[in-house]
Design a protein around this motif. Structure first.
Motif, PDB file in Angstrom:
ATOM      1  N   MET A   1       0.841  -1.173   0.000  1.00  0.00           N
ATOM      2  CA  MET A   1       0.000   0.000   0.000  1.00  0.00           C
ATOM      3  C   MET A   1       0.891   1.244   0.000  1.00  0.00           C
ATOM      4  O   MET A   1       1.839   1.335   0.764  1.00  0.00           O
ATOM      5  N   ALA A   2       0.569   2.195  -0.865  1.00  0.00           N
ATOM      6  CA  ALA A   2       1.343   3.436  -0.951  1.00  0.00           C
ATOM      7  C   ALA A   2       1.104   4.300   0.284  1.00  0.00           C
ATOM      8  O   ALA A   2      -0.004   4.360   0.813  1.00  0.00           O
ATOM      9  N   LYS A   3       2.151   4.957   0.701  1.00  0.00           N
ATOM     10  CA  LYS A   3       2.080   5.841   1.859  1.00  0.00           C
ATOM     11  C   LYS A   3       1.848   7.262   1.375  1.00  0.00           C
ATOM     12  O   LYS A   3       2.551   7.748   0.488  1.00  0.00           O
ATOM     13  N   THR A   4       0.851   7.941   1.926  1.00  0.00           N
ATOM     14  CA  THR A   4       0.561   9.320   1.579  1.00  0.00           C
ATOM     15  C   THR A   4       1.273  10.237   2.566  1.00  0.00           C
ATOM     16  O   THR A   4       1.158  10.058   3.778  1.00  0.00           O
ATOM     17  N   ILE A   5       2.003  11.206   2.026  1.00  0.00           N
ATOM     18  CA  ILE A   5       2.756  12.142   2.858  1.00  0.00           C
ATOM     19  C   ILE A   5       2.413  13.567   2.443  1.00  0.00           C
ATOM     20  O   ILE A   5       2.388  13.881   1.254  1.00  0.00           O
ATOM     21  N   VAL A   6       2.146  14.407   3.405  1.00  0.00           N
ATOM     22  CA  VAL A   6       1.909  15.824   3.148  1.00  0.00           C
ATOM     23  C   VAL A   6       3.263  16.513   3.098  1.00  0.00           C
ATOM     24  O   VAL A   6       4.039  16.428   4.048  1.00  0.00           O
ATOM     25  N   ASP A   7       3.553  17.194   1.976  1.00  0.00           N
ATOM     26  CA  ASP A   7       4.851  17.866   1.882  1.00  0.00           C
ATOM     27  C   ASP A   7       4.789  19.327   2.287  1.00  0.00           C
ATOM     28  O   ASP A   7       5.765  19.887   2.746  1.00  0.00           O
ATOM     29  N   HIS A   8       3.618  19.970   2.108  1.00  0.00           N
ATOM     30  CA  HIS A   8       3.521  21.347   2.573  1.00  0.00           C
ATOM     31  C   HIS A   8       2.086  21.746   2.867  1.00  0.00           C
ATOM     32  O   HIS A   8       1.145  21.154   2.375  1.00  0.00           O
ATOM     33  N   LEU A   9       1.983  22.764   3.723  1.00  0.00           N
ATOM     34  CA  LEU A   9       0.707  23.360   4.089  1.00  0.00           C
ATOM     35  C   LEU A   9       0.703  24.780   3.563  1.00  0.00           C
ATOM     36  O   LEU A   9       1.743  25.437   3.508  1.00  0.00           O
TER      37      LEU A   9
END
Length: 80
Positions: A1-9
């Motif tokens: 399963m791919a991991k979702t990562i937030v890179d910026h807000l």
């Protein structure tokens, strides 16, 4: 399963300097890198949050107002 990562807000502001001042007032942090988005009509300041993540303060560029800027910043509050 791919991991979702937030890179910026994103923090949208009606004025970039006021947005930077708000972040500094609330957190004591001073965004470093500043830039603009030619053809889009916005400019920004970036603040590292560590781990390849960052806060982007974005606001209209008063020197490059375009119709696209108006659409992007329709919801920018004047309080920031």
């Amino acid at each position: 399963m791919a991991k979702t990562i937030v890179d910026h807000l994103l923090l949208g502001a009606a004025d970039l300097n006021q947005g930077i001042a708000l972040v500094n007032e609330e957190d004591g942090a001073q965004p470093g890198h500043r830039g603009s988005h030619p053809g889009v009509g916005t400019r920004n300041a970036l603040l590292s949050l560590g781990n390849l993540q960052y806060l982007e303060i974005i606001a209209p560029d008063p020197h490059s107002m375009s119709s696209r800027t108006n659409r992007i910043c329709d919801n920018c509050e004047s309080r920031v």
